[in-house]
Motif scaffolding. Structure first.
Motif, mmCIF file in Angstrom:
data_model
loop_
_atom_site.group_PDB
_atom_site.id
_atom_site.type_symbol
_atom_site.label_atom_id
_atom_site.label_comp_id
_atom_site.label_asym_id
_atom_site.label_seq_id
_atom_site.Cartn_x
_atom_site.Cartn_y
_atom_site.Cartn_z
ATOM 1 N N GLN A 185 5.391 16.709 -0.009
ATOM 2 C CA GLN A 185 4.596 16.480 -1.215
ATOM 3 C C GLN A 185 5.252 17.086 -2.452
ATOM 4 O O GLN A 185 5.368 16.415 -3.493
ATOM 5 C CB GLN A 185 3.194 17.066 -1.037
ATOM 6 C CG GLN A 185 2.250 16.763 -2.196
ATOM 7 C CD GLN A 185 1.893 15.285 -2.292
ATOM 8 O OE1 GLN A 185 1.253 14.743 -1.403
ATOM 9 N NE2 GLN A 185 2.323 14.638 -3.378
ATOM 10 N N MET A 225 0.828 -1.198 0.000
ATOM 11 C CA MET A 225 0.000 0.000 0.000
ATOM 12 C C MET A 225 0.868 1.256 0.000
ATOM 13 O O MET A 225 0.571 2.230 -0.708
ATOM 14 C CB MET A 225 -0.934 0.012 1.206
ATOM 15 C CG MET A 225 -1.894 1.189 1.219
ATOM 16 S SD MET A 225 -3.005 1.188 2.647
ATOM 17 C CE MET A 225 -1.839 1.610 3.962
ATOM 18 N N VAL A 226 1.939 1.244 0.788
ATOM 19 C CA VAL A 226 2.867 2.378 0.825
ATOM 20 C C VAL A 226 3.487 2.589 -0.549
ATOM 21 O O VAL A 226 3.554 3.714 -1.064
ATOM 22 C CB VAL A 226 3.963 2.153 1.894
ATOM 23 C CG1 VAL A 226 5.104 3.147 1.724
ATOM 24 C CG2 VAL A 226 3.372 2.264 3.299
ATOM 25 N N HIS A 262 1.773 8.843 2.787
ATOM 26 C CA HIS A 262 1.278 8.068 3.922
ATOM 27 C C HIS A 262 1.790 8.643 5.238
ATOM 28 O O HIS A 262 1.486 8.123 6.308
ATOM 29 C CB HIS A 262 1.685 6.597 3.798
ATOM 30 C CG HIS A 262 3.174 6.381 3.760
ATOM 31 N ND1 HIS A 262 3.931 6.701 2.662
ATOM 32 C CD2 HIS A 262 4.030 5.890 4.688
ATOM 33 C CE1 HIS A 262 5.201 6.408 2.909
ATOM 34 N NE2 HIS A 262 5.281 5.929 4.129
ATOM 35 N N ASN A 316 2.350 1.613 -3.502
ATOM 36 C CA ASN A 316 1.340 2.075 -4.462
ATOM 37 C C ASN A 316 1.006 3.547 -4.260
ATOM 38 O O ASN A 316 0.841 4.306 -5.228
ATOM 39 C CB ASN A 316 0.074 1.221 -4.346
ATOM 40 C CG ASN A 316 0.282 -0.198 -4.826
ATOM 41 O OD1 ASN A 316 1.171 -0.469 -5.638
ATOM 42 N ND2 ASN A 316 -0.520 -1.133 -4.318
ATOM 43 N N ASN A 317 0.888 3.955 -3.013
ATOM 44 C CA ASN A 317 0.582 5.358 -2.728
ATOM 45 C C ASN A 317 1.680 6.289 -3.229
ATOM 46 O O ASN A 317 1.411 7.334 -3.832
ATOM 47 C CB ASN A 317 0.370 5.569 -1.231
ATOM 48 C CG ASN A 317 -0.989 5.115 -0.752
ATOM 49 O OD1 ASN A 317 -1.896 4.906 -1.549
ATOM 50 N ND2 ASN A 317 -1.142 4.939 0.545
ATOM 51 N N ILE A 318 2.936 5.906 -2.970
ATOM 52 C CA ILE A 318 4.047 6.755 -3.400
ATOM 53 C C ILE A 318 4.089 6.829 -4.925
ATOM 54 O O ILE A 318 4.317 7.899 -5.502
ATOM 55 C CB ILE A 318 5.379 6.235 -2.830
ATOM 56 C CG1 ILE A 318 5.387 6.360 -1.298
ATOM 57 C CG2 ILE A 318 6.564 7.013 -3.422
ATOM 58 C CD1 ILE A 318 6.577 5.718 -0.635
ATOM 59 N N ASN A 319 3.870 5.702 -5.584
ATOM 60 C CA ASN A 319 3.844 5.715 -7.054
ATOM 61 C C ASN A 319 2.748 6.629 -7.587
ATOM 62 O O ASN A 319 2.884 7.224 -8.669
ATOM 63 C CB ASN A 319 3.644 4.300 -7.593
ATOM 64 C CG ASN A 319 4.960 3.542 -7.688
ATOM 65 O OD1 ASN A 319 5.983 4.109 -8.069
ATOM 66 N ND2 ASN A 319 4.949 2.264 -7.344
ATOM 67 N N ASP A 320 1.673 6.745 -6.830
ATOM 68 C CA ASP A 320 0.575 7.651 -7.202
ATOM 69 C C ASP A 320 0.767 9.054 -6.638
ATOM 70 O O ASP A 320 -0.147 9.893 -6.716
ATOM 71 C CB ASP A 320 -0.763 7.088 -6.708
ATOM 72 C CG ASP A 320 -1.183 5.826 -7.456
ATOM 73 O OD1 ASP A 320 -0.715 5.636 -8.592
ATOM 74 O OD2 ASP A 320 -1.960 5.038 -6.884
ATOM 75 N N LYS A 321 1.942 9.279 -6.058
ATOM 76 C CA LYS A 321 2.284 10.570 -5.435
ATOM 77 C C LYS A 321 1.343 10.940 -4.297
ATOM 78 O O LYS A 321 0.998 12.105 -4.082
ATOM 79 C CB LYS A 321 2.349 11.679 -6.499
ATOM 80 C CG LYS A 321 3.493 11.472 -7.491
ATOM 81 C CD LYS A 321 3.704 12.646 -8.420
ATOM 82 C CE LYS A 321 2.682 12.676 -9.520
ATOM 83 N NZ LYS A 321 3.038 13.666 -10.574
ATOM 84 N N LYS A 322 0.917 9.903 -3.545
ATOM 85 C CA LYS A 322 0.094 10.100 -2.357
ATOM 86 C C LYS A 322 0.930 9.808 -1.122
ATOM 87 O O LYS A 322 1.610 8.784 -1.048
ATOM 88 C CB LYS A 322 -1.128 9.179 -2.378
ATOM 89 C CG LYS A 322 -2.094 9.433 -3.520
ATOM 90 C CD LYS A 322 -3.229 8.423 -3.499
ATOM 91 C CE LYS A 322 -4.189 8.635 -4.654
ATOM 92 N NZ LYS A 322 -5.259 7.591 -4.667
#
Length: 424
Positions: free
Chosen positions: A54, A36-37, A47, A39-45
């Motif tokens: 950002q 999840m971490v 955690h 995937n979030n970073i790849n989506d620039k989100k």
């Protein structure tokens, strides 16, 4: 000369470190076992919450200089930035370090540099990492270079301190230390202080132990001040005008990934000689119970039945979203143990991590008998007491961080109690 860098661990230290190197032209590959971490970073989100992260993450990914995945890759440099927590018995859990080191072994090549950034007990590099790294078949110190460069930053100011703070560089050889210093000079303007790996490990633990012992002193002084009818905050303020005195501030306990953890490393290593350190840890670990009992006693003295407590703040320090080792969680548990209903609110923590937590401040305040401030977020310091008191059943506020305007709250009809000050 730009390097390829593989960073293992993309948490509060690993991710900012990764984006800093990428923003300065290095090719960085970040690794985390949490999909999840990744995937979030790849989506620039994000955690984690950190000022400036950002924008720096967006830039690093858009430039193509930062990639993230669940597996390591070959690189010139490997940086390990994974947790080093303590177990329930206060012993160090070094399995994250061991497993992270194991994960890079298939990718390590001759001439590589391996850096441990995690704060660890002294001799972790020698006793945990090197036994894994020798499985590469490379000679440590001549074919493979290893060092410890502990992070020395504070949440909320990570990027400022990554750049400006001095770094301790502990190499298993002088060449290992030199290579590490050269790498961090990419963005660090502070000085590099080179030493051996075990000394560097001890230095970082010493720094946090000093602060823990100092806070324990402040907490003892708060208890004594309450007993004799003195405002400890005023006394500490005046004492600190002495040029050789710097007493820290009391509070409901000590949290975070460093100060609440690192001193136990020394207690475990040498319990016979770590007696002051051990006592300080016990003192600070006892503050949540002290805070809960103080709250219960005040409510009982006011003859308030079926009391509901609105706990304000779950992060371990102000203006961040980090709950690691937060004493506020223990305070909530201790309040429950005293048969008090609890609703906890923290504007920086967007997911409910404990059953008592709510994302709605008004829900926490509805019919509350008292507010207990455990974290000095700006949002709490600037609250309007007139508005806050509208839905409460009793206007009582207990401030464990000395962060509110006492006069203003009293003028709004609140009974105000400050940790370390028995005078209302």
């Amino acid at each position: 000369m730009k390097k390829s860098i593989c960073v293992v661990g993309l948490g509060y230290i690993g991710l900012p470190t990764s984006v800093m190197f990428a923003n300065h032209g290095h090719q960085v590959h970040g690794v985390d076992v949490n999909e999840m971490v990744v995937n979030n970073i790849n989506d620039k989100k994000l955690h984690i919450e950190e000022d400036g992260l950002q924008e720096r993450l967006d830039s690093a990914i858009d430039s193509g200089l930062l990639t993230v995945a669940t597996d390591p890759v070959t690189a010139d440099v490997f940086i390990i930035a994974v947790p080093s927590p303590i177990r329930a018995d206060k012993s160090a859990n070094l399995e994250y370090i061991r497993n992270a080191t194991k994960s890079i072994v298939p990718f390590v090549e001759k001439g590589n540099l391996v850096i441990l950034e995690s704060t660890v007990p002294p001799r972790t590099v020698e006793d945990v990492m090197i036994p894994e790294l020798v499985k590469t078949g490379l000679e440590i110190g001549s074919d493979l270079f290893v060092s410890h460069s502990p992070e020395r930053v504070i949440p909320g100011k990570v990027f400022t301190e990554l750049i400006s703070n001095d770094r301790i560089i502990g190499g298993v050889t002088e060449e290992s230390a030199r290579m590490t210093s050269d790498l961090y000079r990419t963005f660090v303007v502070g000085e590099m202080h080179e030493t051996d790996a075990t000394t560097a490990e001890l230095v970082k633990v010493m720094e946090n132990t000093y602060r823990d012992v100092n806070i324990a002193l402040a907490n003892e002084l708060a208890k004594i001040s309450t007993h004799i009818g003195v405002d400890v905050w005023e006394a500490i303020r005046l004492a600190n005008f002495h040029p050789r005195v710097n007493i820290h501030q009391p509070g409901p306990g000590v949290g975070g990934h460093c100060i609440a953890v690192d001193p136990w490393f020394l207690v475990e290593l040498d319990p016979a000689n770590a007696q002051i350190i051990n006592l300080a840890r016990q003192t600070n670990d006892g503050m949540p119970s002290y805070t809960a009992q103080m709250t219960a006693d005040l409510l009982q003295a006011k003859d308030i039945k079926n009391a509901k407590v609105a706990v304000f703040g779950l992060a371990f320090k102000g203006n961040i979203d980090d709950m690691r080792e937060s004493p506020a969680v223990d305070v909530v548990s201790q309040l429950n143990a005293r048969q008090l209903e609890v609703k906890a609110f923290d504007p920086h923590i967007k997911l409910n991590n404990i059953k008592e937590q709510t994302q709605n401040r008004e829900e926490a305040l509805q019919d509350a008998s008292a507010i207990v401030i455990l974290t000095n977020h700006d949002e709490f310091t600037s609250m309007d007491p007139e508005e806050i008191g509208e839905t409460m059943s009793t206007k009582v506020i207990i401030d464990t961080k000395n962060c509110i305007d006492r006069v203003k709250w009293k003028a709004a009809g609140f009974d105000v109690y400050i940790l370390g000050n028995s005078k209302q």
